[in-house]
Every structure is written in structure tokens, then in C-alpha cells.
Design an enzyme around this catalytic site. Structure first.
Site, PDB file in Angstrom:
ATOM      1  N   LYS A   1      81.930  40.899  29.928  1.00 55.28           N
ATOM      2  CA  LYS A   1      80.830  41.817  29.011  1.00 55.28           C
ATOM      3  C   LYS A   1      81.402  43.215  29.306  1.00 55.28           C
ATOM      4  O   LYS A   1      81.460  44.109  28.334  1.00 55.28           O
ATOM      5  CB  LYS A   1      79.645  41.789  29.238  1.00 55.28           C
ATOM      6  CG  LYS A   1      78.644  42.915  29.110  1.00 55.28           C
ATOM      7  CD  LYS A   1      77.347  42.767  29.404  1.00 55.28           C
ATOM      8  CE  LYS A   1      77.029  43.163  31.006  1.00 55.28           C
ATOM      9  NZ  LYS A   1      76.839  44.744  31.153  1.00 55.28           N
ATOM     10  N   ASN A   2      81.784  43.503  30.330  1.00 55.22           N
ATOM     11  CA  ASN A   2      82.128  45.262  30.923  1.00 55.22           C
ATOM     12  C   ASN A   2      83.537  45.434  30.364  1.00 55.22           C
ATOM     13  O   ASN A   2      83.722  46.641  30.738  1.00 55.22           O
ATOM     14  CB  ASN A   2      81.833  45.392  32.463  1.00 55.22           C
ATOM     15  CG  ASN A   2      80.341  45.271  32.630  1.00 55.22           C
ATOM     16  OD1 ASN A   2      79.341  45.202  31.653  1.00 55.22           O
ATOM     17  ND2 ASN A   2      80.033  45.257  33.716  1.00 55.22           N
TER      18      ASN A   2
ATOM     19  N   ARG B   1      72.561  51.183  27.981  1.00 60.01           N
ATOM     20  CA  ARG B   1      73.126  52.506  28.289  1.00 60.01           C
ATOM     21  C   ARG B   1      74.500  52.599  28.258  1.00 60.01           C
ATOM     22  O   ARG B   1      75.222  53.631  27.761  1.00 60.01           O
ATOM     23  CB  ARG B   1      72.999  52.645  29.944  1.00 60.01           C
ATOM     24  CG  ARG B   1      71.803  52.421  30.381  1.00 60.01           C
ATOM     25  CD  ARG B   1      71.803  52.691  31.886  1.00 60.01           C
ATOM     26  NE  ARG B   1      72.433  53.964  32.211  1.00 60.01           N
ATOM     27  CZ  ARG B   1      73.647  54.190  32.297  1.00 60.01           C
ATOM     28  NH1 ARG B   1      74.638  53.269  32.259  1.00 60.01           N
ATOM     29  NH2 ARG B   1      74.359  55.525  32.199  1.00 60.01           N
TER      30      ARG B   1
ATOM     31  N   CYS C   1      67.694  53.269  34.180  1.00 59.14           N
ATOM     32  CA  CYS C   1      67.471  51.747  33.906  1.00 59.14           C
ATOM     33  C   CYS C   1      66.705  51.424  35.116  1.00 59.14           C
ATOM     34  O   CYS C   1      66.522  52.093  35.960  1.00 59.14           O
ATOM     35  CB  CYS C   1      68.627  50.933  33.274  1.00 59.14           C
ATOM     36  SG  CYS C   1      69.718  50.871  34.846  1.00 59.14           S
TER      37      CYS C   1
ATOM     38  N   ARG D   1      71.152  56.623  36.676  1.00 58.27           N
ATOM     39  CA  ARG D   1      72.407  56.506  35.916  1.00 58.27           C
ATOM     40  C   ARG D   1      72.827  57.754  35.241  1.00 58.27           C
ATOM     41  O   ARG D   1      72.909  57.959  34.011  1.00 58.27           O
ATOM     42  CB  ARG D   1      72.250  55.179  34.773  1.00 58.27           C
ATOM     43  CG  ARG D   1      71.566  54.123  35.538  1.00 58.27           C
ATOM     44  CD  ARG D   1      72.512  53.263  36.431  1.00 58.27           C
ATOM     45  NE  ARG D   1      73.653  52.755  36.012  1.00 58.27           N
ATOM     46  CZ  ARG D   1      73.554  51.404  35.468  1.00 58.27           C
ATOM     47  NH1 ARG D   1      72.701  51.098  35.082  1.00 58.27           N
ATOM     48  NH2 ARG D   1      75.107  51.200  34.723  1.00 58.27           N
TER      49      ARG D   1
ATOM     50  N   ASP E   1      76.839  62.924  34.267  1.00 61.62           N
ATOM     51  CA  ASP E   1      77.481  64.457  34.423  1.00 61.62           C
ATOM     52  C   ASP E   1      78.823  64.331  34.488  1.00 61.62           C
ATOM     53  O   ASP E   1      79.790  65.125  33.890  1.00 61.62           O
ATOM     54  CB  ASP E   1      76.856  65.091  35.500  1.00 61.62           C
ATOM     55  CG  ASP E   1      77.137  64.208  36.783  1.00 61.62           C
ATOM     56  OD1 ASP E   1      76.464  62.979  36.824  1.00 61.62           O
ATOM     57  OD2 ASP E   1      77.965  64.483  37.696  1.00 61.62           O
TER      58      ASP E   1
ATOM     59  N   ASP F   1      77.539  44.469  41.154  1.00 59.46           N
ATOM     60  CA  ASP F   1      76.864  43.374  40.297  1.00 59.46           C
ATOM     61  C   ASP F   1      76.992  41.946  40.934  1.00 59.46           C
ATOM     62  O   ASP F   1      76.412  41.154  40.152  1.00 59.46           O
ATOM     63  CB  ASP F   1      77.987  43.372  38.891  1.00 59.46           C
ATOM     64  CG  ASP F   1      77.828  44.634  38.351  1.00 59.46           C
ATOM     65  OD1 ASP F   1      78.449  45.031  37.405  1.00 59.46           O
ATOM     66  OD2 ASP F   1      77.101  45.445  38.505  1.00 59.46           O
TER      67      ASP F   1
ATOM     68  N   ARG G   1      71.556  39.261  28.207  1.00 57.34           N
ATOM     69  CA  ARG G   1      72.375  40.642  28.003  1.00 57.34           C
ATOM     70  C   ARG G   1      74.010  40.179  28.402  1.00 57.34           C
ATOM     71  O   ARG G   1      74.898  40.836  28.020  1.00 57.34           O
ATOM     72  CB  ARG G   1      71.938  41.909  28.759  1.00 57.34           C
ATOM     73  CG  ARG G   1      70.543  42.235  28.293  1.00 57.34           C
ATOM     74  CD  ARG G   1      70.173  43.712  29.031  1.00 57.34           C
ATOM     75  NE  ARG G   1      71.216  44.622  28.611  1.00 57.34           N
ATOM     76  CZ  ARG G   1      70.853  45.734  29.039  1.00 57.34           C
ATOM     77  NH1 ARG G   1      69.797  46.203  29.385  1.00 57.34           N
ATOM     78  NH2 ARG G   1      71.895  46.862  28.503  1.00 57.34           N
TER      79      ARG G   1
HETATM   80  C1  EPZ Z   1      79.505  50.195  34.989  1.00 59.52           C
HETATM   81  O1  EPZ Z   1      78.406  50.935  34.913  1.00 59.52           O
HETATM   82  C2  EPZ Z   1      78.891  48.705  34.826  1.00 59.52           C
HETATM   83  N1  EPZ Z   1      78.733  48.651  33.373  1.00 59.52           N
HETATM   84  C3  EPZ Z   1      77.541  48.318  35.637  1.00 59.52           C
HETATM   85  O2  EPZ Z   1      77.435  46.602  35.257  1.00 59.52           O
HETATM   86  C4  EPZ Z   1      78.319  48.213  37.104  1.00 59.52           C
HETATM   87  O3  EPZ Z   1      77.456  48.027  37.937  1.00 59.52           O
HETATM   88  C5  EPZ Z   1      78.978  49.928  37.451  1.00 59.52           C
HETATM   89  O4  EPZ Z   1      79.784  50.449  36.529  1.00 59.52           O
HETATM   90  C6  EPZ Z   1      79.514  49.749  38.683  1.00 59.52           C
HETATM   91  O5  EPZ Z   1      80.469  48.932  38.861  1.00 59.52           O
HETATM   92  C7  EPZ Z   1      79.361  48.647  32.398  1.00 59.52           C
HETATM   93  O6  EPZ Z   1      80.773  48.324  32.607  1.00 59.52           O
HETATM   94  C8  EPZ Z   1      78.817  48.464  31.060  1.00 59.52           C
HETATM   95  P1  EPZ Z   1      79.095  53.973  36.960  1.00 59.52           P
HETATM   96  P2  EPZ Z   1      78.489  52.421  35.102  1.00 59.52           P
HETATM   97  O7  EPZ Z   1      79.352  55.150  36.236  1.00 59.52           O
HETATM   98  O8  EPZ Z   1      79.776  52.956  34.275  1.00 59.52           O
HETATM   99  C9  EPZ Z   1      77.214  57.764  39.682  1.00 59.52           C
HETATM  100  C10 EPZ Z   1      76.003  45.177  34.784  1.00 59.52           C
HETATM  101  O9  EPZ Z   1      75.331  44.716  35.599  1.00 59.52           O
HETATM  102  N2  EPZ Z   1      77.704  58.303  38.333  1.00 59.52           N
HETATM  103  O10 EPZ Z   1      80.463  53.401  37.824  1.00 59.52           O
HETATM  104  O11 EPZ Z   1      77.376  53.107  34.287  1.00 59.52           O
HETATM  105  C11 EPZ Z   1      76.362  56.551  39.514  1.00 59.52           C
HETATM  106  O12 EPZ Z   1      75.070  57.020  39.591  1.00 59.52           O
HETATM  107  C12 EPZ Z   1      76.178  46.815  34.967  1.00 59.52           C
HETATM  108  O13 EPZ Z   1      76.893  44.472  34.031  1.00 59.52           O
HETATM  109  C13 EPZ Z   1      77.459  59.486  38.527  1.00 59.52           C
HETATM  110  O14 EPZ Z   1      76.917  60.199  39.581  1.00 59.52           O
HETATM  111  O15 EPZ Z   1      78.460  52.953  36.669  1.00 59.52           O
HETATM  112  C14 EPZ Z   1      76.398  55.565  40.462  1.00 59.52           C
HETATM  113  O16 EPZ Z   1      76.053  55.753  41.713  1.00 59.52           O
HETATM  114  C15 EPZ Z   1      75.296  47.281  35.426  1.00 59.52           C
HETATM  115  N3  EPZ Z   1      77.893  60.587  37.560  1.00 59.52           N
HETATM  116  C16 EPZ Z   1      78.263  55.495  40.595  1.00 59.52           C
HETATM  117  O17 EPZ Z   1      78.367  56.794  39.961  1.00 59.52           O
HETATM  118  C17 EPZ Z   1      78.369  59.851  36.353  1.00 59.52           C
HETATM  119  O18 EPZ Z   1      78.613  60.792  35.290  1.00 59.52           O
HETATM  120  C18 EPZ Z   1      79.023  54.381  39.733  1.00 59.52           C
HETATM  121  O19 EPZ Z   1      78.473  54.227  38.346  1.00 59.52           O
HETATM  122  C19 EPZ Z   1      78.505  58.662  36.445  1.00 59.52           C
HETATM  123  C20 EPZ Z   1      78.134  57.747  37.421  1.00 59.52           C
END
Ligand code: EPZ
Length: 423
Positions: free
Chosen positions: A22-23, A94, A118, A123, A126, A306, A398
Site C-alpha cells: 500500500k505504502n 492523509r 489521525c 502527523r 512541516d 507499522d 485500508r
Molecule cells: C509513512 O507515514 C507511512 N504511510 C506510515 O504507515 C508509517 O507508519 C510512517 O511512514 C513511518 O514509517 C505511508 O507511507 C502512506 P513520516 P508518514 O513522515 O510519511 C514526523 C500505515 O500504517 N514528521 O515518516 O506520514 C512525524 O510526526 C501508515 O501504513 C514531522 O515532524 O510518516 C513522525 O514522528 C501509518 N514533520 C515521523 O516524522 C513532517 O513534515 C515519521 O513520520 C513529517 C513527519
């Protein structure tokens, strides 16, 4: 809202094939906005999130259809119509934020609803915004929307403040059409990012370093079309392997990449599970007794957040106390309370959960709160004594294609019980 009715305990045995990730599929679909040519994606999973992304793309002029054999064909419209991802769409998923970079790069502007938080955390985005501004975009946040515009993005060097999967993907896609070279530092290294880079390369993009913290993209004038097979879903596959470990089962996961599941494989071996692997398969035999083991989630190649909920379910059956430290999201232990209602003993303090095992689980009515928590509760239902009803299965749908069929194929007694319409 559908529910799963599970009769436990059971033993998972047999072979199951991993779906496409999916991702990886979600950014791959968003990449269709970068080109005027058709794109064919093999192994794009039939899950709700892919359906949501198709709907969003259709509103942006990219039509998609399932071909014979299941491939997804995306055909960009004649005119590049519109540049808005509306709140109604984004609030459902998202990952809709992944259209921001491609829209900006190809159409010169984008209006994307802020995703909002969520169940598992705030999430923020920035890093996505800082990166696009570094590429020369004008970005404004107003009335719950990101407004971004740029006549042409210009290559630059940008360092992420934190490794972000979709942030890395958004910037990589935007940079493929920027002028000159972009160097992205402190990138996320997840396999899904490598898969997107492979796709972009097939369309004519010039990318190197994917899968490492530094990715270099040399912008091109335009991209062509192409075909791509989505990488296997390591999280879906890992979920079934944990199920085998929990039920003293014997399951072979086919069509998967062992190297993408190394963190889970190492952890399963550490708790006493027998794991053997081949080029594209992983076999797990669950032992009679499991050893408790501490784990900390981390960006790839660390243990994936995950799979944290699924691992927690496993540790309820292990001898001893396991400490699970969730470092990525601030609220990703909601499954602990539901597991406790089935008889688990779990103490949550801030971002750490201590699981005291083994505790026999008994079937109960439980409620899914997010995608991976749902999977955890289904796994718990497999070992629990008696009947477990997992409600709000739309969370599961999902990211898991036909989970009940795959589990039935492995010998589980699980059925989907239709419920009232999904909200
Ligand atoms: C991706 O989400 C995945 N989703 C998530 O899978 C997965 O849990 C996550 O990466 C971590 O591996 C998809 O790929 C569609 P991140 P993403 O940005 O990209 C912080 C599932 O169950 N952050 O890597 O949204 C954030 O708060 C889903 O399939 C910022 O601070 O996650 C977090 O602490 C759930 N600023 C960390 O980075 C930003 O601009 C990692 O988040 C972006 C992120």
C-alpha cells in the site's frame, strides 16, 4: 461497518502470498500527475486507500482502471485539469498529501487540504513544506489548506529535520521536474522509497542514492510513461508471519523480499521463532514457548512502527516482560487497552509499554482504532479462547486486501460479518 468474527484458538499453517505494498502504491499513483503519458502498475493492492487515491486523481484529471489480471492503468487527461485536493478527500486519507509535490512540479500550483492528525498522532507536514520552499515554491497555509505555487522549481540542497517517508517521496517527485540538481539529505530509507525511485527512473527521471539518507535528483524537462511492479508489502506480509509465530504455526510467505523484513526476522529469531528464507519467500514456524524481548521502533532499517502493534500481540504470549518503546508516533498504543480486555497484562507509560507474559487471552468484543491496531486485534483473536468480534474493520480494509480469505486459507476460522454502513 463490517466486523470480523474469529473463533480461537487456531494454528496458522500453509502458504500465503504478499500483496503489493500500500505504502509504495500510494506514491506511485501520485506520480501519475508528473507525466502526460499512461502508467501501468502491476500488483497495486485492492485496498481502500488505493481506491481513495484513485478517486482523488480522477478529480485531478487522471483516470484509472483495473486491467485483466489486476494491473492498474492510469491515463492522465488531455488537459491538466485542476490542482486541488479537497478536504473531503484528504480527511479520508492523509497520504493524499503525496499529490502536493507532483501537482506543484507539473502544474505550477497546488491547493491541498492539510491532512490533520489521525488516531496515532498529530502527523505534521512541516518538512514537506520547508522542502518545497527550498525548491523555490511560494507556500501559504490558510483556511486549513496548503497553497503552493512555482513557475518552475529550482534544484537545491535540502536537509530533512527528521527522516520522513512521505516527505522524502513528495520532494523526490517534485525534484524530478525541477531545474538542475537537488540533493536531499537525512532522507527516510524505507523500501517503498526505493520502489518509487525505480518507478520514476522508468519514466525518465534521474535519481540516485534512494534507500540511503542522501538522494540526488537531476531534473528533466518531462517524463514519459511506463510499467512498474509495486514492491511486496513487508508490513502485510510481516503481519501473517507474526500470526504464525503466535499460533505455533508453520507459514510460508511467498512473493516477499526477506531483506525488507530483516528487522522483524531478527526479532522473531530472538524470541525463539524458527525463520528460514529464500530469494522471494520467508517461512516461520512458531515454537511452543516464546521468550520476551525488548524492542524500539525506528526509521528503516530499524524495527518498523507499522509492526509494533502486531509485535505487542505476540509478546502477550511470551515468557517474561517485554518493553516496547514507540519512538515514531505519539499515540500508537491504543491497541493495548483492547488487548487488556482480552486478558493481556500491559502497562503503558508515555511512549513505553511493558508487556507481562504469558497471559492466556479470551475472546471478546473489541474495537479497531487504526489500521495496524486492527491487525493486532485480529492476531490476538486467533490465539484467544472462544469468540472474538473485531468491529470497525474498515480500518483494516485500508491496508489489507482480503485478510479474511488469506487467514481462512491458512486454517483460521474468521468470517466477515456485514455491519451498518461505514461512516
Ligand atoms: C509513512 O507515514 C507511512 N504511510 C506510515 O504507515 C508509517 O507508519 C510512517 O511512514 C513511518 O514509517 C505511508 O507511507 C502512506 P513520516 P508518514 O513522515 O510519511 C514526523 C500505515 O500504517 N514528521 O515518516 O506520514 C512525524 O510526526 C501508515 O501504513 C514531522 O515532524 O510518516 C513522525 O514522528 C501509518 N514533520 C515521523 O516524522 C513532517 O513534515 C515519521 O513520520 C513529517 C513527519
Amino acid at each position: 461497518m463490517d466486523r470480523f468474527l474469529i473463533q480461537g484458538p487456531c494454528r496458522l499453517e500453509g502458504t500465503v502470498r504478499a500483496s503489493g505494498a500500500k505504502n509504495a502504491a500510494l506514491p506511485a499513483l501520485a506520480a501519475s500527475l508528473l507525466t502526460d503519458h499512461p502508467l501501468t502498475l502491476e500488483r497495486a493492492p485492492e485496498v481502500r486507500d488505493v481506491g481513495s487515491m484513485r478517486q482523488l486523481l480522477s478529480g485531478l484529471g487522471v483516470e484509472s482502471q483495473r486491467l485483466e489480471g489486476g494491473a492498474l492503468r492510469l491515463v492522465p487527461g488531455e488537459e491538466r485539469s485542476g490542482f486541488e485536493a479537497p478536504y473531503e478527500q484528504v480527511k479520508k486519507m492523509r497520504a493524499s498529501i503525496l499529490v502536493l509535490g507532483p501537482l506543484l512540479a507539473r502544474r505550477g500550483q497546488a491547493k491541498v487540504s492539510l491532512p490533520g492528525g489521525c488516531a496515532i498522532g498529530v502527523r505534521p507536514i512541516d518538512q514537506h513544506i520547508d522542502g518545497l520552499q527550498a525548491l523555490g515554491a511560494e507556500v501559504m497555509l490558510e483556511h486549513g489548506y496548503v497553497y503552493a505555487s512555482a513557475s518552475r522549481l529550482r534544484g537545491t540542497t535540502f536537509r530533512f529535520g527528521v527522516p520522513t517517508v512521505t516527505g522524502t517521496e513528495n520532494l523526490m517527485m517534485a525534484a524530478t521536474l525541477a531545474e538542475g540538481r537537488t540533493t536531499l539529505e537525512n532522507c527516510a530509507c524505507e523500501p517503498e522509497i526505493e520502489d518509487l525511485a525505480t518507478l520514476l527512473g522508468r519514466l525518465g527521471g534521474r535519481i540516485s542514492g534512494q534507500g540511503t539518507p542522501t538522494i540526488v535528483i537531476d531534473g528533466v524537462e518531462s517524463l514519459g510513461g511506463g510499467d512498474h511492479e509495486i514492491v511486496a508489502d513487508r508490513i502485510e506480509g510481516g503481519t501473517y508471519l507474526v500470526g504464525a509465530a503466535m499460533t505455533q504455526g508453520d507459514v510460508t510467505l511467498e512473493g516477499a523480499r526477506p531483506e525488507h523484513l530483516e528487522p522483524l526476522i531478527d526479532l522473531l529469531r530472538a524470541v525463539g521463532v524458527e525463520v528460514t528464507t529464500g530469494a522471494d519467500w520467508i517461512r516461520v514456524r512458531g515454537p511452543r514457548t516464546l521468550q520476551a524481548q525488548d524492542v524500539e521502533t525506528a526509521p528503516h532499517p530499524g524495527f518498523p512502527t507499522d509492526l509494533q502493534a502486531q509485535f505487542m500481540a505476540l509478546m502477550t504470549q511470551a515468557e517474561g516482560i517485554s518493553t516496547i518503546h514507540e519512538t515514531i508516533f505519539e499515540n500508537r498504543f491504543q491497541h493495548a487497552a483492547e488487548l487488556a480486555r482480552m486478558g493481556a497484562e500491559i502497562h503503558v507509560e508515555e511512549h513505553t509499554a511493558r508487556v507481562v507474559g504469558p497471559r492466556p487471552l479470551s475472546g471478546a468484543d473489541v474495537m479497531a482504532t487504526d489500521l495496524r491496531a486492527s491487525a493486532c486485534l485480529v492476531l490476538a483473536g486467533l490465539v484467544a479462547e472462544g469468540e472474538t468480534m473485531v468491529s470497525r474493520i474498515y480500518h483494516l480494509d485500508r491496508g489489507y486486501h482480503a485478510m479474511e480469505q488469506k487467514l481462512q486459507q491458512l486454517g483460521a476460522r474468521v468470517e466477515r460479518v456485514p455491519g451498518p454502513p461505514t461512516p
